[in-house]
Design a protein around this motif. Structure first.
Motif, mmCIF file in Angstrom:
data_model
loop_
_atom_site.group_PDB
_atom_site.id
_atom_site.type_symbol
_atom_site.label_atom_id
_atom_site.label_comp_id
_atom_site.label_asym_id
_atom_site.label_seq_id
_atom_site.Cartn_x
_atom_site.Cartn_y
_atom_site.Cartn_z
ATOM 1 N N ILE A 394 1.121 -1.510 -0.267
ATOM 2 C CA ILE A 394 -0.251 0.160 -0.319
ATOM 3 C C ILE A 394 0.902 1.128 0.240
ATOM 4 O O ILE A 394 0.073 1.767 -0.098
ATOM 5 N N LEU A 395 1.554 1.032 0.289
ATOM 6 C CA LEU A 395 2.127 2.780 0.724
ATOM 7 C C LEU A 395 4.427 2.022 0.041
ATOM 8 O O LEU A 395 4.974 1.290 0.575
ATOM 9 N N GLN B 669 7.403 12.472 -7.738
ATOM 10 C CA GLN B 669 7.639 12.360 -9.310
ATOM 11 C C GLN B 669 6.552 11.334 -10.203
ATOM 12 O O GLN B 669 5.876 12.060 -10.984
ATOM 13 N N GLY B 670 6.368 10.596 -9.772
ATOM 14 C CA GLY B 670 4.775 10.016 -10.147
ATOM 15 C C GLY B 670 3.399 10.242 -9.785
ATOM 16 O O GLY B 670 2.489 9.896 -10.306
ATOM 17 N N GLU B 700 13.469 16.390 5.892
ATOM 18 C CA GLU B 700 14.576 17.094 4.937
ATOM 19 C C GLU B 700 15.197 16.247 4.090
ATOM 20 O O GLU B 700 15.786 16.451 3.431
ATOM 21 N N GLU B 701 14.646 15.069 3.930
ATOM 22 C CA GLU B 701 15.918 14.311 3.054
ATOM 23 C C GLU B 701 14.942 14.630 1.312
ATOM 24 O O GLU B 701 15.616 14.588 0.878
ATOM 25 N N SER B 704 15.246 18.227 0.847
ATOM 26 C CA SER B 704 16.844 18.284 0.422
ATOM 27 C C SER B 704 17.524 17.550 -0.947
ATOM 28 O O SER B 704 18.272 18.185 -1.857
ATOM 29 N N ARG B 705 16.806 16.302 -1.460
ATOM 30 C CA ARG B 705 16.890 15.538 -2.685
ATOM 31 C C ARG B 705 16.185 16.732 -3.335
ATOM 32 O O ARG B 705 16.689 16.762 -4.811
ATOM 33 N N ARG B 708 19.631 19.459 -4.498
ATOM 34 C CA ARG B 708 20.521 18.711 -4.352
ATOM 35 C C ARG B 708 21.416 18.647 -6.139
ATOM 36 O O ARG B 708 22.645 18.285 -5.193
ATOM 37 N N GLU B 709 21.281 18.827 -6.631
ATOM 38 C CA GLU B 709 21.388 19.204 -7.685
ATOM 39 C C GLU B 709 21.395 21.169 -7.855
ATOM 40 O O GLU B 709 22.855 21.114 -9.241
ATOM 41 N N GLY B 824 -1.982 8.854 3.186
ATOM 42 C CA GLY B 824 -1.494 8.234 3.646
ATOM 43 C C GLY B 824 -2.164 6.748 4.570
ATOM 44 O O GLY B 824 -2.319 5.929 4.512
ATOM 45 N N GLY B 829 -0.158 4.044 -1.618
ATOM 46 C CA GLY B 829 0.923 4.499 -3.133
ATOM 47 C C GLY B 829 0.743 4.551 -4.062
ATOM 48 O O GLY B 829 1.673 4.875 -5.214
ATOM 49 N N THR B 832 -3.081 9.134 -7.154
ATOM 50 C CA THR B 832 -2.409 10.611 -7.423
ATOM 51 C C THR B 832 -3.247 11.933 -6.905
ATOM 52 O O THR B 832 -4.291 11.642 -6.535
ATOM 53 N N THR B 847 5.235 25.165 -13.316
ATOM 54 C CA THR B 847 5.462 23.880 -13.427
ATOM 55 C C THR B 847 6.794 22.975 -12.842
ATOM 56 O O THR B 847 6.782 21.678 -13.053
ATOM 57 N N PRO B 853 4.523 16.732 -13.972
ATOM 58 C CA PRO B 853 4.141 16.046 -15.534
ATOM 59 C C PRO B 853 3.472 15.164 -15.467
ATOM 60 O O PRO B 853 2.972 15.647 -16.166
ATOM 61 N N ILE B 854 3.557 13.783 -14.482
ATOM 62 C CA ILE B 854 2.491 13.325 -14.795
ATOM 63 C C ILE B 854 1.177 14.250 -14.576
ATOM 64 O O ILE B 854 0.388 12.958 -15.473
ATOM 65 N N LEU C 41 10.531 6.445 -14.421
ATOM 66 C CA LEU C 41 10.411 5.756 -12.648
ATOM 67 C C LEU C 41 10.852 4.613 -12.709
ATOM 68 O O LEU C 41 11.081 4.325 -11.814
ATOM 69 N N PHE C 56 22.102 9.564 1.197
ATOM 70 C CA PHE C 56 21.329 10.577 1.980
ATOM 71 C C PHE C 56 22.320 9.841 3.322
ATOM 72 O O PHE C 56 21.747 9.041 4.127
ATOM 73 N N TRP C 64 23.415 14.911 1.136
ATOM 74 C CA TRP C 64 23.253 14.580 -0.719
ATOM 75 C C TRP C 64 24.695 14.090 -0.434
ATOM 76 O O TRP C 64 25.169 14.557 -1.149
#
Lengths: 395, 952, 81
Positions: A394-395, B669-670, B700-701, B704-705, B708-709, B824, B829, B832, B847, B853-854, C41, C56, C64
């Motif tokens: 599910i997640l 991103q999905g 934070e992960e 910051s992801r 990161r670039e 959740g 998961g 959308t 954008t 985009p998806i 993806l 990370f 990162w």
């Protein structure tokens, strides 16, 4: 004593076959067997570069079950589970099938709700499932701590009476011997280095012992799937991740069921020999190296000691690991890949063992008929382009 | 066998300090320094265990911690190696089996009916028969420990050490390496699995003992060498971690101790042992390795037997023979399978004492099931066969390195045919080996190699140590003959190769003949080397046997080595690990006030304060307070803060005015909905952001992801734990706060979806007006240290107004009444943003939003699932997780369902496939109690559709 | 075999201190179609070879880092912030 009959006989590969199967693990061997026995395919070779059962087949925790989440796949897993029952007789080899029952623990209301949903879903698919209270659970597994003491107390559990274990090595040898009886060539030490394709149709394979031409080629290589992808210029929707296992000294029979905690990612069963096998989650990162780490062993040990406090002094004898090719939806990839004559049975992650009979049967059906069987339709590769992922997690 | 030899300086036993242990509940006299095994052996106990398959009597045969035949239950701990466990006063020792009378020993008479893999070839039909048989099979094995409730919880200590160098093995090589390293001033840890230092030399009579004492004296000069005895290094993980497990001795409050050592470099000096000889009934009590005999006479002062026969192809056996004679032990003779190899001096010494020597002979058989009575000696050309009376056989078929740790770090063991020894290949440079493990025997050469190993090891750390890195003359390894095999059809059945699983020579031959003809498949089919000793006593013989049957297997590879080297208890592995839930700063005060805590995820949360329905009504009718401190809270600031937030959030953060609350959602991103929360502008490029509880640890992960670039200047601070958050909700919420603050909190001054700095009861807070629960509500944030104070002031001020604390269940009822979903929980998961009906939260022009985009690509596509609200009149027994169906088709599931006392309806949300019924007047069919139950599709909100209550 | 990750901020650390962020991939450009996004993806190289990947440092500096690691041998040939 009477003259010993050679049960396992390996062959040098011939120059051509009707079907070449890459991978001498359970999926490859089962597919070869069903093709030979039930579809009358005469010339089949299973090519294995190490030894039969080297990969996941020889390393798993032997769990067989049908209590999966995604309802559209339940008929497939149910059939696979049922097929194990008759397999010892069919293969004339004791696979030590033990339908001892699988208990899945819930540690919160949310998990109970999830389990209720899955249980209803599974029952509607004809799978026997019960829900257990902590008290009922304690009667079945006296050594389990069902009190408030553990960090994540047990709220209840799902009981899958037909789930259980099968001896993994026995399954490998049983299928291998049956393959040999039905005329399949099992060739060990043969490594496929390339797949030959002309005009989008497979014509055979290149190996370390020369070229073998084939009408059809089937890939069942477990954690090494992406190597097949490279040979045909494709990426697969998998990452290879190790999964570690531990085993202990032997104990008098005290645990009759397979006990798993999906939330905590640990599961354990007591084998016929008397030792406890303990499985856990996938490792934290992608790797093609089969190693074990202190962190995983310690994490598992902590969980076992938390929920089975009487086992605190049980001693670990060995740790090992295997490679799992995992997709984003915890479901495999079966069927075609867009190249005529090339079929896949990959991405079985850490759930490939239970599915051996059915995936062998339906892979054979696909190879023999060129039609995708209904029961494995959900596993097609195209789902990753249609965003029709299997709702297994599910997640 | 009974009684002790006269005392001697080499003994570790202190006869002035008696210790009483209890064996099978009867007191047994021992001495300080005894191991449990030596204490038992001294009283004449022969049988320590019963074997796995045939229940044959087994005794301690190596006494160095490798054969696992001496294992017993010690103080409730199972499978403990009694040969390496020193006695403690009052210790309780129990064998795993009924040693004297074991009815299952009948299996031994039926071994002919149990060829290799017999259980694969039978029993499997019919299925009911197999079910019975497997229960019998389960109960059959010998040496199984009973699982019983523990009287006392296991107490294991754990210690972390990070020396520059770890030396594994406290024999001559190891001690020399430790001393050499210590001279440079670095920290040294020396681990030795025996209860005392010394290794092999410690039991080589007086000469060896003095050598060892000399080294120990020099070692003790250094205070930078930490000596760990009774400590086995179980695993060397190639990332540098060495897991060392210690059995604690007398006076230690702990039973075991785990040392987690991260050394800069390692010296492996784990020594070598003997491989057992194989002959018929070579497993009987009375058969032992030469090391065992030496340890008995020199360390514990025990006679190995009354009439000892020695056998092997090595001068070592002759040496041991002389030592036995010296201690007054009678010998039956020496069998040497070399025709001319025996050293002349040793030979004449033995013959001078009247000891018979059989040259060019080997053993083939024995008699005496409880204890050896005689042995059959056969010459290699089979011309001579002689039966010799003896009660002890000291036999060895060659030296074998204790190599497993080297295997764990990637070395491959290569068999040398000339030497009949395995040498490592490919040992990484930060692991240096020295001593007997590399085949050496000469004490001076061993010490020199130990020194050189330390020098080389420390060189990999750029530490220069005085000493020779290379040995001027590479010492030669003395070759030892491989045992010749003279087994016949009959004796093969009882010639044991794998003792742990009772695998004999015939089993292995049969396996090979059946096609299981390489070490990996043969091992799995016969189960040889898969027992507790993990090859320690058998893998060399197994490899040699395989090679004998299949001469093309020149390499004689050993099976793969895996951790641990020696068994480790679960509690030792788990030592130092705990799973502790997090608690909010308001946890204790709520429990004191009647809150019912439950673990949810990483946190303990209050489910209710006794009556969730009354609590939900209070929120509608007066006011309630709820602890929501677990929600994620973050400061995001810096000149590029807007850029980052605009990426992560579905809304645009530019133009967010001070005092205004921005509600946002976040996708991956999905296009999958993963989080929601609010953003407040605290100052120039300075934002306060909230997330769901579940996402807080990874926020934070995640944030910051997305930069990161980039070269952006943006930083985050996690305020989740430093800020508490109390939700004050209900029509009287403002009245309660007004009693505690002088700030203007009228609707005009602090409207809906606005926030302000408020001083409440003297506490500096941020108050946010939001509408999750559908009533007038303020989320009040304050420093965690002041949370309890604020909570209690709110309770006091609110009491006359009917204020009650409420928990998660009441919160759930209220938010469901408004049809609010929780990401959740009501989505999964795959859901959308569009499917969650959150399209309104998406800024369509921006954008850079993650997932946009998806989302744009699928906006016109049919949805695969959607969130559907439904209701039933009155109460319903239906729970979360109930399926939503249409006949035999499964459409989805109920994600949240609760009874609302306010509406007298059961309301809920379901995550389902699209269906024609999801419209006004449609029916939502739930599956409960094995039947369909109809609910009504209901467009939310169920309560206050105009949303006026929260805007009061 | 396990290995150590050389974090530019913290030095050699146990990989279990980190969260694995997967293979480095470039997201499709503006206007890319669904197939390009699905490729990005769901499909991975996953070869027993060197791979550029993100890590990370969860139990450390919270940065990162990008490393080039051999998935079969765990040899790390480069680390960058």
């Amino acid at each position: 004593m009477a003259k010993t009959q050679q049960l396992l006989q390996y062959q040098q590969p011939e120059k051509s076959y009707d079907v070449v199967i890459i991978g001498g693990g359970l999926h490859g061997l089962a597919t070869a067997y069903y093709l030979a026995r039930y579809h009358g395919v005469k010339r089949i070779a299973v090519l294995e570069r190490r030894y039969i059962g080297f990969g996941g087949s020889g390393r798993n925790t032997e769990m067989v079950r049908a209590n999966k989440r995604a309802h559209e796949t339940l008929p497939f897993y149910k059939e696979s589970l049922e097929m194990w029952d008759g397999l010892s007789d069919e293969l004339e080899w004791n696979l030590m099938v033990q339908k001892k029952g699988l208990i899945a623990l819930a540690h919160s209301d949310f998990e109970l709700a999830s389990m209720r949903m899955m249980s209803d879903s599974q029952r509607r698919a004809g799978i026997k499932i019960d829900m257990l209270s902590p008290n009922e659970l304690k009667k079945m597994v006296p050594s389990l701590d069902t009190s408030e003491k553990p960090a994540l107390p047990i709220f209840g559990a799902q009981f899958h009476p037909e789930g259980g274990t099968v001896h993994h090595d026995a399954a490998v040898w049983g299928y291998a011997m049956a393959c040999i009886r039905y005329g399949v060539d099992i060739c060990v030490g043969v490594e496929v280095t390339d797949i030959n394709i002309e005009a989008n149709k497979v014509t055979g394979v290149e190996t370390n012992v020369g070229r073998i031409s084939a009408g059809k080629v089937h890939a069942a290589v477990g954690g090494y799937s992406s190597e097949i992808g490279r040979m045909i210029g494709m990426k697969f929707p998998v990452t290879t991740i190790p999964m570690q296992v531990m085993t202990t000294d032997i104990m008098k029979p005290f645990l009759d069921y397979y006990v798993a905690s999906p939330r905590l990612h640990f599961y354990t069963q007591q084998t016929l020999k008397g030792d406890l096998i303990m499985g856990g989650p996938l490792d934290n990162f992608q790797s093609w190296n089969s190693y074990t780490t202190y962190e995983e062993s310690a994490d598992r040990a902590m969980k076992i000691v938390e929920y089975f406090p009487d086992l605190a002094h049980v001693r670990i004898v060995r740790t090992w690991s295997g490679l799992c090719d995992c997709t984003g939806d915890s479901a495999p990839v079966m069927g075609g890949c867009g190249i005529d004559g090339l079929s896949l049975d990959i991405a079985w992650g850490y759930y490939g063992f239970k599915s051996v009979p059915a995936s062998g049967k339906y892979s054979a059906e696909y190879i023999a008929t060129d039609r995708m069987p209904e029961k494995i339709k959900a596993f097609g590769l195209e789902r990753f382009y249609n965003r029709q992922l299997v709702r297994e997690i599910i997640l | 066998m009974t009684g002790r030899l006269p005392e001697s300086p080499t003994q570790v036993v202190d006869r002035t300090k008696p210790v009483t242990i209890y064996y099978q509940n009867k007191p047994l006299k021992a001495f300080a320094g005894d191991t449990v095994a030596s204490a038992l052996l001294a009283t004449g106990i022969d049988t320590f265990s019963r074997s796995f398959k045939y229940h044959r009597r087994r005794s301690a045969s190596c006494l160095t911690g490798h054969c696992s035949r001496c294992t017993m239950n010690v103080d409730g701990r199972m499978h403990i190696k009694t040969c390496q466990t020193t006695v403690r006063e009052g210790m309780s020792v129990e064998p795993h089996d009924n040693l004297e009378f074991d009815p299952k020993a009948i299996a031994d008479s039926f071994s002919w009916a149990m060829p290799t893999g017999f259980y694969y070839k039978m029993f499997y039909k019919p299925i009911w028969f197999w079910k019975r048989v497997k229960e019998i099979i389960r109960a059959m094995p010998g040496n199984m420990a009973a699982v019983k409730p523990l009287a006392k919880k296991a107490s294991v200590d754990s210690v972390n050490l990070s020396p520059e160098i770890l030396v594994i093995g406290g024999g001559l090589a190891g001690m020399e390496a430790a001393i050499t390293a210590a001279q440079s001033g670095v920290r040294v840890v020396l681990a030795e699995s025996d209860p005392q230092l010394g290794g092999f030399e410690a039991y080589q009579a007086e000469d060896g003992f003095s050598r060892v004492q000399e080294s120990i004296r020099r070692l003790e000069q250094f205070d930078n060498i930490k000596v760990l005895v009774s400590t086995t290094v179980s695993a060397l993980f190639p990332d540098g971690l060495a897991v060392c497990n210690q059995t604690c001795g007398e006076g230690d409050q702990f039973v075991e101790r785990a040392y987690y050592v991260r050394p800069g470099t390692v010296v492996i000096a784990t020594g070598a042992g003997s491989s057992p000889m194989i002959f018929a009934h070579n497993d009987r009590p009375g058969v032992m390795l030469p090391e065992a005999a030496q340890r008995m006479i020199h360390m514990w002062g025990i006679k190995p037997g009354e009439h000892v026969l020695l056998a092997g192809g090595d001068d070592y056996l002759a040496q041991v023979a002389l030592e036995l004679l010296d201690k007054g032990v009678a010998l039956a003779g020496l069998v040497d399978f070399r025709i001319n190899g025996l050293d002349e001096t040793l030979k004449s010494q033995l013959e001078g004492k009247g000891i018979k020597i059989w040259r060019g002979c080997t053993l083939t058989d024995t008699r005496g099931s409880k204890r050896i009575k005689s042995a059959t000696i056969v010459s290699l050309d089979r011309s001579v066969t002689e039966s010799v009376a003896c009660d002890t056989i000291v036999a060895s078929s060659g030296r074998y390195p204790r190599h497993k740790l080297m295997g764990q770090v990637g070395a491959r063991m290569i068999y040398d045919r000339e030497l009949n020894f395995y040498m490592p290949d490919g040992l990484p440079s930060s692991y240096q080996a020295a001593g007997r493990v590399l085949g050496l025997e000469d004490p001076e050469a061993i010490k020199a190699q130990g020194r050189a190993a330390a020098v080389r090891a420390l060189k990999t750390l750029n530490i220069q140590v005085a000493g020779d890195e290379q040995l001027s003359d590479a010492p030669a390894v003395r070759p030892v003959s491989l045992q010749p095999l003279l087994s016949d059809e009959k004796s093969k059945k009882k010639t044991f190769v794998c003792y742990c699983h009772d695998v004999n020579e015939e089993n292995i031959e049969q396996a090979i003949a059946e096609g299981f003809n390489n070490i990996e498949t043969c091992k799995r089919y016969t189960t040889a080397t898969q027992g507790t000793c993990q090859g320690g006593m058998c893998e060399a013989n197994f490899a040699h046997l395989l090679a004998k049957k299949r001469p093309e297997l020149v390499a004689r590879d050993l099976p793969t080595t895996r951790p641990p080297v020696s068994t480790v208890s679960l509690s030792s592995l788990a030592a130092g690990h705990h799973d502790i839930p997090q608690i909010s700063p308001l946890h204790r005060v709520q429990v004191e006030q009647g809150g019912n805590p439950m673990r949810m995820g990483a946190w303990m949360r209050m489910m209710d304060f006794g009556d969730q329905e009354a609590e939900s009504l209070a929120v509608h009718q007066s006011v309630g307070i709820c602890d929501v401190s677990m929600l994620g809270k973050f400061r995001v600031f810096g000149p590029d803060a807007e850029k980052l937030l605009n990426r992560v959030m579905t809304k645009k953060v530019d133009g967010l005015a001070p005092g205004k609350i921005l509600y946002y959602a976040a996708c991956n991103q999905g296009g999958i909905l993963i989080d929601d929360g609010v953003a407040l502008k605290m100052g120039e490029h300075d934002y306060f952001v909230t997330t769901t509880t579940g996402r807080a640890p990874v926020t934070e992960e995640w944030f910051s992801r997305w930069c990161r670039e980039e070269d952006w200047k943006v930083w985050m601070v996690n305020l989740t734990e430093s800020r508490a958050s109390i939700n004050v909700a209900g029509p009287k919420a403002r009245d309660v706060l007004a009693k505690l603050t002088a700030d203007d909190i009228s609707d005009a001054a602090l409207p809906f979806l606005n926030w302000a700095h408020l001083e409440i009861a003297g506490v500096k807070t941020i108050a946010m007006r939001m509408g999750f629960l559908g009533e007038l509500s303020y989320e009040v944030l304050c420093p965690s240290s002041q949370a309890v104070f604020l909570w209690n002031r709110l309770l006091e001020a609110g009491e006359p107004l009917g204020l009650v604390p409420f928990g998660l269940e009441a919160l759930n009822i209220c938010r469901l009444e408004k049809g609010h979903l929780v990401p959740g929980l009501d989505t999964d998961g795959f859901t959308t943003l569009h499917e969650a009906s959150f399209g309104w939260v998406l800024n369509k022009k921006k954008t850079e939003t993650v997932g946009k985009p998806i989302l744009d690509l699928i906006v016109d596509e049919p949805m695969q699932q959607q969130v559907v609200p439904f209701s039933l009149d009155g109460r319903s027994p239906i729970l979360d997780g109930a399926l939503v169906v249409d006949g035999s088709k499964q459409l989805g599931r109920v994600t949240s369902i609760r009874y609302s006392p306010l509406l007298d309806k059961t309301i809920g949300l379901a995550l389902v496939e699209p269906h024609a019924d999801w419209r006004e007047g449609g029916k939502v069919k739930l599956w409960f109690g094995e039947r369909e139950v109809e609910a009504d599709f209901a467009k939310p909100p169920f309560y206050d559709p105009a949303g006026e209550r929260m805007k009061m | 075999m396990a290995f150590l990750i050389n974090c530019p901020n913290c030095g050699d650390r146990n990989p279990y201190e980190f969260t694995f962020g997967g293979q480095c991939k470039t997201a499709p450009d503006q206007g890319a179609d669904m197939k390009a996004w699905c490729d990005y993806l769901f499909f991975h190289d996953n070869m027993p070879d060197f791979q550029d990947e993100w890590w990370f440092h969860t139990m450390g500096c919270g940065d990162w880092i990008k490393i080039s690691r051999n998935l079969a041998t765990h040899e790390i040939r480069s680390t960058e912030e």
